[in-house]
Design an enzyme around this catalytic site. Sequence first.
Site, PDB file in Angstrom:
ATOM      1  CG  HIS A 302      19.256  19.988  -0.502  1.00  0.00           C
ATOM      2  ND1 HIS A 302      19.835  21.200  -0.756  1.00  0.00           N
ATOM      3  CD2 HIS A 302      18.898  19.505  -1.726  1.00  0.00           C
ATOM      4  CE1 HIS A 302      19.831  21.441  -2.052  1.00  0.00           C
ATOM      5  NE2 HIS A 302      19.248  20.429  -2.673  1.00  0.00           N
ATOM      6  CG  HIS A 341      27.331  25.575   1.075  1.00  0.00           C
ATOM      7  ND1 HIS A 341      27.888  25.191  -0.116  1.00  0.00           N
ATOM      8  CD2 HIS A 341      25.998  25.710   0.876  1.00  0.00           C
ATOM      9  CE1 HIS A 341      26.922  25.105  -1.013  1.00  0.00           C
ATOM     10  NE2 HIS A 341      25.763  25.403  -0.449  1.00  0.00           N
ATOM     11  CG  ASP A 397      18.712  26.509   4.250  1.00  0.00           C
ATOM     12  OD1 ASP A 397      17.784  26.963   3.562  1.00  0.00           O
ATOM     13  OD2 ASP A 397      19.339  25.479   3.961  1.00  0.00           O
TER      14      ASP A 397
HETATM   15  N1  ACO Z   1      28.034  22.945  12.405  1.00  0.00           N
HETATM   16  C1  ACO Z   1      29.182  22.577  13.033  1.00  0.00           C
HETATM   17  N2  ACO Z   1      30.211  21.968  12.406  1.00  0.00           N
HETATM   18  C2  ACO Z   1      30.072  21.740  11.097  1.00  0.00           C
HETATM   19  C3  ACO Z   1      28.922  22.098  10.391  1.00  0.00           C
HETATM   20  C4  ACO Z   1      27.883  22.723  11.093  1.00  0.00           C
HETATM   21  N3  ACO Z   1      26.759  23.081  10.486  1.00  0.00           N
HETATM   22  N4  ACO Z   1      29.074  21.739   9.104  1.00  0.00           N
HETATM   23  C5  ACO Z   1      30.269  21.163   8.999  1.00  0.00           C
HETATM   24  N5  ACO Z   1      30.873  21.162  10.202  1.00  0.00           N
HETATM   25  C6  ACO Z   1      32.202  20.635  10.509  1.00  0.00           C
HETATM   26  C7  ACO Z   1      32.148  19.103  10.529  1.00  0.00           C
HETATM   27  O1  ACO Z   1      31.822  18.606  11.799  1.00  0.00           O
HETATM   28  C8  ACO Z   1      33.530  18.752  10.070  1.00  0.00           C
HETATM   29  O2  ACO Z   1      34.388  18.874  11.175  1.00  0.00           O
HETATM   30  P1  ACO Z   1      35.627  17.845  11.358  1.00  0.00           P
HETATM   31  O3  ACO Z   1      36.511  18.106  10.174  1.00  0.00           O
HETATM   32  O4  ACO Z   1      36.213  18.221  12.669  1.00  0.00           O
HETATM   33  O5  ACO Z   1      35.018  16.467  11.343  1.00  0.00           O
HETATM   34  C9  ACO Z   1      33.892  19.866   9.082  1.00  0.00           C
HETATM   35  O6  ACO Z   1      33.078  20.989   9.446  1.00  0.00           O
HETATM   36  C10 ACO Z   1      33.595  19.488   7.659  1.00  0.00           C
HETATM   37  O7  ACO Z   1      32.273  18.974   7.624  1.00  0.00           O
HETATM   38  P2  ACO Z   1      31.658  18.107   6.469  1.00  0.00           P
HETATM   39  O8  ACO Z   1      30.477  17.375   7.001  1.00  0.00           O
HETATM   40  O9  ACO Z   1      32.710  17.302   5.795  1.00  0.00           O
HETATM   41  O10 ACO Z   1      31.196  19.226   5.477  1.00  0.00           O
HETATM   42  P3  ACO Z   1      30.272  18.971   4.263  1.00  0.00           P
HETATM   43  O11 ACO Z   1      30.775  19.817   3.190  1.00  0.00           O
HETATM   44  O12 ACO Z   1      30.096  17.536   3.974  1.00  0.00           O
HETATM   45  O13 ACO Z   1      28.846  19.460   4.816  1.00  0.00           O
HETATM   46  C11 ACO Z   1      26.747  20.410   5.026  1.00  0.00           C
HETATM   47  C12 ACO Z   1      28.071  20.409   4.246  1.00  0.00           C
HETATM   48  C13 ACO Z   1      26.016  19.073   4.810  1.00  0.00           C
HETATM   49  C14 ACO Z   1      25.885  21.541   4.469  1.00  0.00           C
HETATM   50  C15 ACO Z   1      27.048  20.624   6.517  1.00  0.00           C
HETATM   51  O14 ACO Z   1      27.744  21.829   6.706  1.00  0.00           O
HETATM   52  C16 ACO Z   1      25.790  20.604   7.358  1.00  0.00           C
HETATM   53  O15 ACO Z   1      25.299  19.517   7.713  1.00  0.00           O
HETATM   54  N6  ACO Z   1      25.250  21.803   7.720  1.00  0.00           N
HETATM   55  C17 ACO Z   1      24.042  21.882   8.503  1.00  0.00           C
HETATM   56  C18 ACO Z   1      22.814  21.637   7.624  1.00  0.00           C
HETATM   57  C19 ACO Z   1      22.556  22.816   6.696  1.00  0.00           C
HETATM   58  O16 ACO Z   1      22.550  23.973   7.081  1.00  0.00           O
HETATM   59  N7  ACO Z   1      22.282  22.481   5.426  1.00  0.00           N
HETATM   60  C20 ACO Z   1      21.957  23.479   4.400  1.00  0.00           C
HETATM   61  C21 ACO Z   1      23.078  23.622   3.427  1.00  0.00           C
HETATM   62  S1  ACO Z   1      22.708  24.848   2.225  1.00  0.00           S
HETATM   63  C22 ACO Z   1      21.575  24.124   1.242  1.00  0.00           C
HETATM   64  O17 ACO Z   1      21.506  22.936   1.038  1.00  0.00           O
HETATM   65  C23 ACO Z   1      20.586  24.979   0.656  1.00  0.00           C
END
Ligand code: ACO
Length: 462
Positions: A302, A341, A397
């Site tokens: 987050h 996201h 971020d």
């Molecule tokens: N880098 C690479 N691949 C990613 C990323 C990423 N940052 N985020 C998602 N993916 C991929 C996943 O591996 C998944 O691939 P798959 O379908 O082949 O398994 C697909 O995209 C969907 O991913 P989910 O985890 O289901 O997406 P979710 O909506 O749950 O995740 C989250 C959202 C938690 C923000 C995620 O993108 C993440 O962990 N990002 C990195 C951390 C980050 O930047 N957080 C800040 C978010 S903004 C905020 O809170 C202010």
Amino acid sequence: MEITRLISEATAAAVSRRDPGAVPGWTGRVKWPVTCTVGPGLEGAIACETKIGYIDGAQGSMLYQGYDIYDLCTHSNFEEVCYLLLYGKLPTESQMAAFDAKLKEARYLSDTLRLLDNFPVEDMHPMASLRLATTFMRYRLTWRDSAAARPRPDEAIASDEDSIPMETKPRGESRAIYEFRRQRLLRPANAGSTRDDAASMESCIHLISGLATLTAAISRLRQGKMPLEPDPDLSHAANFLYMMSGRRPTPEEERVMDVCLILHADHGMNASTFAAMVVASTLSDIYLSIGSGIAALSGPLHGGANEEVLHLLREIGTCKAVPAWFAKATEEKRKIPGFGHRVYKTYDPRAVVLSPLAEHLVARNKEVRPLFRVARALEKRVVATLGKNKGIYPNVDYYSGLIYSCMGIPVEMFTPIFAVSRVAGWTARVMEYLGNNRIFRPRSIYIGEHGKEFVPAKDRDA
Ligand code: ACO
């Protein structure tokens, strides 16, 4: 001013990419009980109605009380946005002056800082210190502590979670029906509306100004410096920067920080907002609710992601190293901080604004410039590979940390700055929810065994 011009250009380009014919989803009055498809972690669940903010993840748009975030960044300021979020409309000049005077008065937290000074703030994570300090802000009794605030016995039964009539009646495998019942807020009529009232605008203002004072003080205490008195002649953003660094910021630094605060102020039912609302829904105290928001925000999935981005860019080191690093990260299925996201499957509108501001600031900052170049190279690679396929683009971020670095702010203070802004959305949403409160109580599905025989400790297998 240059910053406003950069925002206008970036946002005009982003708006032109939106589909003008797209019909916004997730809008309109809810007729309870509502049917929705829910995923693990309550994904897709509808918990309440709100007028505070709206996000369109497909179009990359975001509204506060109906106003486009791009317009607010171009024309407004953080104080006005706080008023908008809390009261639902933009203030007149006299309303703004009165609100601003209250915000300025609430910057003074000498009692809270004296309490905080007894703790080893320099050894604690600043988010832990901020959470603690928010609790100290509630050092006086609030009406929640008074006998008058005690619920009547029949209300007490309703507030005991295990006595609540079943809210969730699963029907079918992937759908659940959520029933909501209007519940009177247990707030005595004579509770008053001062800062001591646990659910008053005064306590919201106290918290909005307070978190800026506390974050600045925590930053200084960590560096072995004394906290500074606020400067009533400065805006919220400028005073915050001044109280952290001891230097009055340039107009450009003030404007950029102000835009950062506007952009982070609210963002739907994210984890920290939800955490604050869950605590408030038990009719707990708003200071404790905001403390829960701070705790939820501290995690790397987050608010903590902006710190992770800086560590990541340093780890990659050079633009040349990006392709190999990205190939390895993909192989390891690593989630790259600052990308992706839950809601946006296109560019996060906050990243649209922050990206050119970061580029502008690094032009004059030799130390941060190499990291920015790595960030741009990585962005190109991620978007080209994961953009169209998976909807993975930079989120808020990705560039905020580079901006704060240009202002000389230490990395560990990035997430507390997020809280300095998000407290506006937390308080606004808590107040809105309390207006029609219903204790949060989702259910889990038991997948364990039934009827196990109890075995005394001496007879148990290792
Ligand atoms: N880098 C690479 N691949 C990613 C990323 C990423 N940052 N985020 C998602 N993916 C991929 C996943 O591996 C998944 O691939 P798959 O379908 O082949 O398994 C697909 O995209 C969907 O991913 P989910 O985890 O289901 O997406 P979710 O909506 O749950 O995740 C989250 C959202 C938690 C923000 C995620 O993108 C993440 O962990 N990002 C990195 C951390 C980050 O930047 N957080 C800040 C978010 S903004 C905020 O809170 C202010």
